[in-house]
Design an enzyme around this catalytic site. Structure first.
Site, PDB file in Angstrom:
ATOM      1  N   ARG A  45       0.756  -1.142   0.018  1.00 38.20           N
ATOM      2  CA  ARG A  45       0.185  -0.002   0.228  1.00 38.20           C
ATOM      3  C   ARG A  45       1.074   1.314   0.036  1.00 38.20           C
ATOM      4  NH1 ARG A  45      -5.045  -1.250   3.895  1.00 38.20           N
ATOM      5  NH2 ARG A  45      -4.813  -3.407   3.796  1.00 38.20           N
ATOM      6  N   MET A  57      -1.926   4.922  -6.343  1.00 39.22           N
ATOM      7  CA  MET A  57      -2.103   3.568  -6.057  1.00 39.22           C
ATOM      8  C   MET A  57      -2.540   3.306  -4.687  1.00 39.22           C
ATOM      9  SD  MET A  57      -0.006   0.247  -6.703  1.00 39.22           S
ATOM     10  CE  MET A  57      -0.008   0.147  -4.949  1.00 39.22           C
ATOM     11  N   ARG A 105      -6.189   5.996  10.948  1.00 42.13           N
ATOM     12  CA  ARG A 105      -5.624   7.350  10.332  1.00 42.13           C
ATOM     13  C   ARG A 105      -6.773   8.344  10.840  1.00 42.13           C
ATOM     14  NH1 ARG A 105      -6.512   6.166   3.902  1.00 42.13           N
ATOM     15  NH2 ARG A 105      -8.856   5.885   4.188  1.00 42.13           N
ATOM     16  N   HIS A 110     -12.417  19.018 -15.150  1.00 44.21           N
ATOM     17  CA  HIS A 110     -11.707  20.289 -14.829  1.00 44.21           C
ATOM     18  C   HIS A 110     -12.740  21.419 -14.252  1.00 44.21           C
ATOM     19  CE1 HIS A 110     -10.330  24.328 -16.422  1.00 44.21           C
ATOM     20  NE2 HIS A 110      -9.272  23.889 -16.198  1.00 44.21           N
ATOM     21  N   SER A 124      -1.114  48.883   2.171  1.00 45.25           N
ATOM     22  CA  SER A 124      -2.085  47.715   2.058  1.00 45.25           C
ATOM     23  C   SER A 124      -1.644  46.812   0.745  1.00 45.25           C
ATOM     24  CB  SER A 124      -3.468  48.248   1.675  1.00 45.25           C
ATOM     25  OG  SER A 124      -4.436  47.140   1.463  1.00 45.25           O
ATOM     26  N   CYS A 130      -5.034  43.502   0.983  1.00 45.36           N
ATOM     27  CA  CYS A 130      -6.266  43.316   0.398  1.00 45.36           C
ATOM     28  C   CYS A 130      -6.428  42.406  -0.956  1.00 45.36           C
ATOM     29  CB  CYS A 130      -6.797  44.635   0.155  1.00 45.36           C
ATOM     30  SG  CYS A 130      -5.918  45.561  -0.942  1.00 45.36           S
ATOM     31  N   TYR A 182      -3.659  43.694   9.489  1.00 45.90           N
ATOM     32  CA  TYR A 182      -5.038  42.918   8.969  1.00 45.90           C
ATOM     33  C   TYR A 182      -4.756  42.339   7.879  1.00 45.90           C
ATOM     34  CZ  TYR A 182      -5.803  46.950   5.935  1.00 45.90           C
ATOM     35  OH  TYR A 182      -5.746  47.991   4.873  1.00 45.90           O
TER      36      TYR A 182
END
Lengths: 884, 884
Positions: free
Chosen positions: B96, B107, B350, B466, B775, B841, B861
């Site tokens: 695995r 796989m 897991r 897609h 910013s 921003c 911020y």
């Protein structure tokens, strides 16, 4: 408050490390002439610091400044025995601007300041010449009103002309003192009407006004343009010089003149100048009277006598002074003097402006005369000025048809197809076709078009028109103000005499003489010989930077080598794609639907590209050649207008709609930031593979032919990440191995990258793991660092210069911020790879200021267009010498 | 050679600081389960280091590795008493993959490796079940041939189907041992035909092949896509786990199952899982048989008995193990187990994948259960996953007409005009109109169009198409694979059932359910309550970054505040210009020929803009609001196609040709680098003056109405030089003084700039002299730093991901190089002005990875779209907690 006004005799002058920075060129020289023992009329300089304060103080003189000025006036009064504004023995002064470097476009001079209705009478009495006094007064009113009060000059001219008409005389000299008296009243009336104020009678008010006007003229439109062209920072400011008047117009034993210590147009070591008897300085400049020669030798073909003959004693004193000055300044001087009642007064000295030719000769001569060292000689020639010596000129042995003429606005000759819009110029240039941009006049929107054209022809505008100024800055030939041509934009034709020239017709312009010629004319390449060649040789001895050239044709490569290029720094392979025969395959390649089709088309291009390289490698004869792989977005190679699309559709037997849809697919909103550079190499590795194969096969062919072997430097464009250069380098090496195996000949080459994106500069350390050289592509680096498209900047560039946001166009000289990025890249690149080769191949590579930067930053070479190679050689030498 | 293969019982495991990095998640957990005393089938882990070596060694296992593997096999043989390839008592193993994080697309598992023509007989003898042995062998051949040898699965399916047809049976279970024997021969024949080689009988060869296949699957297309979406670096690599087989298909006292310690879809604390009697793991996954429930409670409505009922002893052991595991890992576990002859084997544990909803509940519950701390609870929820809880959903109380359905590919509901091309989507978005992009399927060229659309509808493609993958990444609602709709691109319509929808018609899509609805449907805003609200509150307690929002409408501002926004970080004033009523004045303004005309048009815009600000200021109720002055180039506001031009020509009574020529004049080659941002403010100061006046007058209006007062932060866009910000700041202050004087009310505000050009970052020290805040406009900064236009990047982005040049799309998470520039700007800005406010921003402001960067870099911020505010709050808290 610290001292900001300095007497010419002030000891403070000596303390200044760079007196010109504080006193301006004129002020510093006046102070130094005093020290040399010449007779200099007493006066003082208001420093450039005051200019700055003036602008900070809302364009007003503050009280400290006016106080210091008044104190200095007292000293002049003491020295001359005259008093400012005195009704018996009045002191009159001249007011002149004087920046760190001499600068046309700024207010030059106001003479006779201090005259008013009272002092003019005193002057008349004192000089016993009432006409002279009145004449001086009316001139002063004219000049002052124009320059300081903003009353336009033609108003006064009109009054004089009308007066003469009424009186029935032709010349000013026909007017007597009473006439001037009347006109003075008319002038004052005019000023009152225009300005709603009386003409100032208070002499201090006059003086403050004149000083302010000098400061304000620093910011005039013309001054700004001059600064832009000559790359003078706008924060230098100007000084103002106040000097007691001496009079060259006191009669026939008085005179005034301008003299150079050597001939400024050809550099010959002889006194060269002109003077006028009984005149003031402005008469010499104005050109209303024809001046006489200074030396006997110069006046041998003239009717008028020279100063040498008429004032032998004064001439000898002047001659001695000139010698002293040249020895003192170790440079050719441009001197103004006045003779007042047979006494010589030295008014001004400065390093004389000279043509490139004379600059070269003077530098070489002065070295021979042991006045200056070889180093100094090399530093004496302005590299930019060499441009005028390096343009191709018309081959006058061939016959050609001049169809119009205009002003010789920017030197050099150029031929090309006539286009009437900047867009069309850009389009043709993109297709590698030469064109001449023909406009009634140009505007900032045309900048990119002007750049794309080989030459510019305008119907309107003088030597300082937009077209002329910009063309000179760009080094494009330009004929301006050719009023003979009549342009019809709508029908895309222009007429001149009996000729009708359509868009697409070929013309030639000669920007050195102003001729417009039908068809293409053979040109003669400039040569480097004599003194020029000496300066070049000396430069090569000093410089450390290698000078390469940007070239992709055998012709350019040859030219560059003749001019001393030490290799090719940028060979743009896409320029090899535009040949008529090849563009078809290029388009086939782009329009391929499969990898196989693309391989087919590429295999047809391969032999062409290979042959190009063989020729160039042969010419470069062992010198390094940097080849840049395909860079522009593919859509640049596709047809643009309807007719072209139809043609291509036919020749490729591809339906028009299919072709159009493919063109649409490839369209980009911002092609500058699009699918180009190594991004093409990642998407279509087969294109780069073909190009590498062409290089390597050419190399092997050259080896077989026993040409001197070359180590090509393969340059990957537009890299921004380590992975890109890594993948591309693997590709190059893979192809090299293939070709090597096929031919069983070892191939040597370097792989490197252009640093032309901010990220590449920031991440230079990672990129340098895989690059053997960096070449700074400063055109694109400037575009991305500023976020400004050069193609579109015309729309606001003017606003930016007006607002002093750009002191210097960042596309001409490397900007400070862009420079920071280059320094980061250099330091990081070297940290990773000590031996990394560093160069620059943007247009900045031919700009002296930028070359200086490259030298300081530790680059190994600069690369520039062939005709700029000599400029770069000199600039590189100067950069090195300035380091000491 | 160092150790790169580790036995589950190896003591080395304990030494690894981060065992998952070396052993992968699966390997690390197997080792740890052993330590907890569970029955774990003996085995070993080939570490991720080996994966790297594998790729370095041209995708081959080197001899050191194979030697270490063989040594470990010996140990298993000793532990199990079986021998690999032995014809009497053969050892069979599972192989695995196991990366650092669980990753679909790679796989997964090969079972029963070690079977061949001999060992299958031994297995039959040993288990006394020949059918089981033969079945296992044919399954192994199928799986191995498909995964390792690349023989496509359908080939085997076809053989089985044909065989069943011939035999006249329906189910695989109808086939007996002889049937399988025949098929095994057919399978081997097939493999020989396809691969030109015999199916490997050598068990070591089998093992090496399987291990290589795991390594290679790390680089599979699907794995790459998964990594891209989940931002997993491609250099992590995978480990491989080799473990002796246990059999859940040994009869009715054997079974296999999957169990979660809590319910992964809603988070309820109960055992949740499924098992199959007499089956192997893959049967559970394949879904050919319906699994039974684990607990009695869960199976109460089922006919089948639960494991709790059928295997009470084993169930109790499992239950105990699960408890232990949760206590040990302090997280919800996803466990695989097998019962072989009534013995429980723990195969894997897991951390369980969970929905956002359950993640939130489990985190809060575990805190309540004192299993984890508040900090850990906050760290337990993936901020990005919250996105699914934060989309508006359809208001099911309203009536609507479903016209088609498809896959619920990306959650959320959206309405808009139907468009069929990305170009049209971009165009409408530029005009602030909502649209739904309808395509048969999408391709990388559509990325920008998808970004511009409010939602995506495709006729083809599944959950991993897609369209689906990209839409989820972008947070756009998407319905994919709606095969009911028939799209006719040429006529710009789509049909579904009896409906015909034209371009421009409005539809609504619901990406959470897959419905396509006619017209616009009211939506319900998501709410933050219950456990979600708790996590948010806790986050706010930890985070230091302020979270602001990008908003320019009252609706957005309100939504953002409800989601916890602490101010507006970006109010794009140009978005206020697109209103139908206003666009006319905007166009009038742009097309003005004189400054006066422009003033006229601007004065009409002023009241609108002022009202916008009043509304927003009111909603923000004292919180800071950053207003960006006009940014896009003016041509964006002008009509584009012929019809629009005619309309505008009429409404402005401007001749079409004049309008067209003005549009042409304003055209730009690279608008992204054109006449925009503060360049407009420099060229047309009157525009910025109007905008500032609108802000200040709004402020005064708010004061008069006694709204909580706001200090607006006026942001100058696209600054690259000190002079620009200086001049613009002067303008703002001038207007403020005017408005202040007119109203006699004091105005407070800040002036700052966006840092969105490399030069601004490099020269931040100079710019900070005049800026009270920075910013970071990371969208444009990324574009210019890379020299990549986001609008055009679709053409090569895919090639860049394929070639691993971009691990993560730099427009999604802040790139390293862009980050360097931000760090430079922060450090230089602070050096100049300690108190400077710093924020971001760009769209990166809502990306958790980028928020982590902003936190580390010391910004004050981040600002993001309203619906991402909760994500940002959580990410900011995690960024802070991770610092410890």
């Amino acid at each position: 408050m610290k001292k900001i006004v300095f007497n010419f005799k002030s000891k403070a002058t000596k303390k200044f490390v760079k007196p010109k920075y504080i006193l301006g060129g004129k002020g510093a020289n006046l102070a130094e002439m005093g020290k040399l023992g010449f007779s200099v009329p007493p006066g003082f300089t208001i420093s450039t610091v005051a200019c700055e304060l003036f602008y900070k103080n809302k364009k007003k003189l503050n009280s400290t400044l006016t106080n210091q000025i008044k104190a200095e006036l007292k000293i002049i009064e003491k020295d001359t025995g005259k008093k400012f504004g005195d009704v018996k023995n009045p002191l009159l002064v001249s007011v002149r601007s004087g920046a760190r470097v001499s600068m046309p476009g700024m207010m030059d001079t106001i003479l006779n300041l201090g005259l008013n209705d009272q002092t003019v009478i005193a002057l008349a009495n004192k000089t016993k010449n009432t006409r002279f006094a009145k004449d001086s007064y009316r001139r002063f009113i004219q000049m002052y009103s124009n320059v300081v009060l903003g009353v336009e000059a033609y108003n006064f001219e009109d009054l004089i002309e009308n007066y003469k008409l009424t009186k029935g005389v032709l010349l000013d000299t026909d007017l007597d003192e009473n006439d001037w008296d009347g006109l003075i009243n008319d002038f004052k009336e005019l000023v009152k009407n225009k300005t709603k104020k009386e003409f100032p009678q208070n002499v201090i008010e006059q003086l403050i006004g004149a000083i302010s006007a000098v400061f304000i003229s620093w910011d005039s439109h013309r001054a700004k343009i001059y600064r832009k062209i000559n790359q003078i920072p706008s924060n230098w400011g100007t000084a103002v010089n106040i000097q007691s008047m001496v009079f060259g117009n006191m009669g026939n034993d008085s005179a005034t003149g301008v003299v150079f210590t050597r001939n400024p147009s050809n550099g010959i070591n002889e006194i060269y100048g002109e003077y006028l008897i009984n005149a003031q300085g402005e008469d010499v400049v104005a050109g209303t009277r024809t001046p006489q020669h200074i030396t006997k030798k110069a006046s041998k073909n003239s009717n008028e006598k020279s100063m040498e003959e008429l004032f032998p004693k004064v001439f000898n004193e002047l001659k001695k002074n000139l010698k002293t000055l040249e020895k003192y300044y170790k440079d050719m001087q441009d001197v103004e003097f006045t003779i007042e009642n047979k006494k010589l007064w030295m008014l001004q000295t400065r390093s004389g402006k000279r043509t490139a030719k004379s600059a070269v000769k003077i530098a070489v001569d002065m070295y021979k005369e042991k006045l200056i060292s070889k180093k100094e000689a090399v530093l004496r020639v302005d590299p930019s000025s060499l441009d005028t010596l390096l343009h191709p000129t018309l081959d006058e042995h061939t016959k050609f048809k001049v169809i119009a003429s205009g002003l010789p606005a920017s030197p050099g000759a150029a031929s090309g197809k006539v286009v009437f819009t900047s867009e069309e110029a850009i389009r043709l240039n993109d297709m590698m076709q030469n064109c001449i941009l023909v406009r009634i006049e140009t505007s900032p929107e045309d900048i990119h078009g002007m750049h794309s054209a080989k030459g510019i022809l305008t119907a309107r505008g003088g030597m300082t028109s937009h077209a002329a100024v910009v063309a000179r800055g760009m080094g494009r030939p330009c004929v301006s103000g050719s009023s003979e041509i009549k342009i019809d934009y709508k029908n895309k034709i222009f007429k001149s005499k009996d000729f009708e020239i359509k868009e697409g017709d070929i013309i030639t312009i000669d920007g050195s003489t102003g001729r417009v010629i039908l068809g293409e004319v053979k040109t003669v390449k400039p040569e480097i010989s004599g003194d020029f060649s000496k300066i070049m040789k000396w430069s090569d001895g000093f410089k450390k930077l290698k000078i390469r050239t940007n070239a992709e044709t055998p012709l350019d490569s040859k030219t560059a080598r003749e001019f001393g290029a030490e290799g090719i720094g940028l060979c743009r392979t896409e320029h090899m794609f535009f040949d008529e025969e090849r563009i078809l395959y290029v388009r086939q390649m782009i329009l391929s639907k499969s990898k196989n089709d693309r391989y087919m088309a590429l295999s047809k291009l391969l032999p062409h590209q290979k042959n190009d390289f063989i020729e160039i490698f042969k010419i470069m004869n062992g010198l390094p050649v940097t080849v840049r792989l395909l860079d522009p977005p593919l859509h640049e190679f596709l047809p643009k207008n309807k007719k072209e699309i139809e043609d291509v559709s036919k020749s490729l037997s591809l339906p028009v709609n299919e072709l159009e849809s493919r063109i649409n697919e490839l369209h980009e909103h911002n092609p500058m930031l699009g699918h180009r550079g190594c991004r093409l190499g990642i998407s279509f590795p087969e294109i780069y593979e073909m190009q590498c194969r062409a290089i390597f096969e050419a190399l092997i062919e050259c080896k077989k032919k026993k040409y001197k072997s070359i180590i090509p430097e393969i340059m990957i464009p537009l890299v921004s990440t380590e992975a890109e250069i890594k993948i591309m380098k693997e590709l190059v090496i893979r192809v090299a191995k293939e070709v090597q195996k096929e031919n069983k000949i070892k191939i040597e080459f370097l792989v490197g990258t252009m640093i032309e994106l901010p990220r590449a500069a920031i991440k230079a350390k990672d990129i340098a793991k895989h690059a053997e050289f960096f070449s700074f592509g400063t055109n694109d680096l400037t575009q991305t660092t500023f976020g400004i498209s050069r193609d579109d900047s015309g729309k606001f560039l003017n606003d930016y210069i007006e607002n002093k946001i750009f002191d210097i166009d960042p596309f001409v000289s490397i900007d400070d911020g862009v420079g920071d990025l280059i320094e980061i890249a250099v330091s990081k690149g070297k940290k990773q790879n000590k031996k990394i080769k560093l160069g620059i191949c943007g247009e900045h590579g031919g700009d002296p200021k930028s070359i200086d930067f490259c030298s300081k930053t530790g680059l190994n070479y600069v690369s520039c267009s062939p005709y700029r190679v000599p400029i770069a050689r000199l600039a590189a030498a100067q950069a090195e010498l300035k380091k000491d």
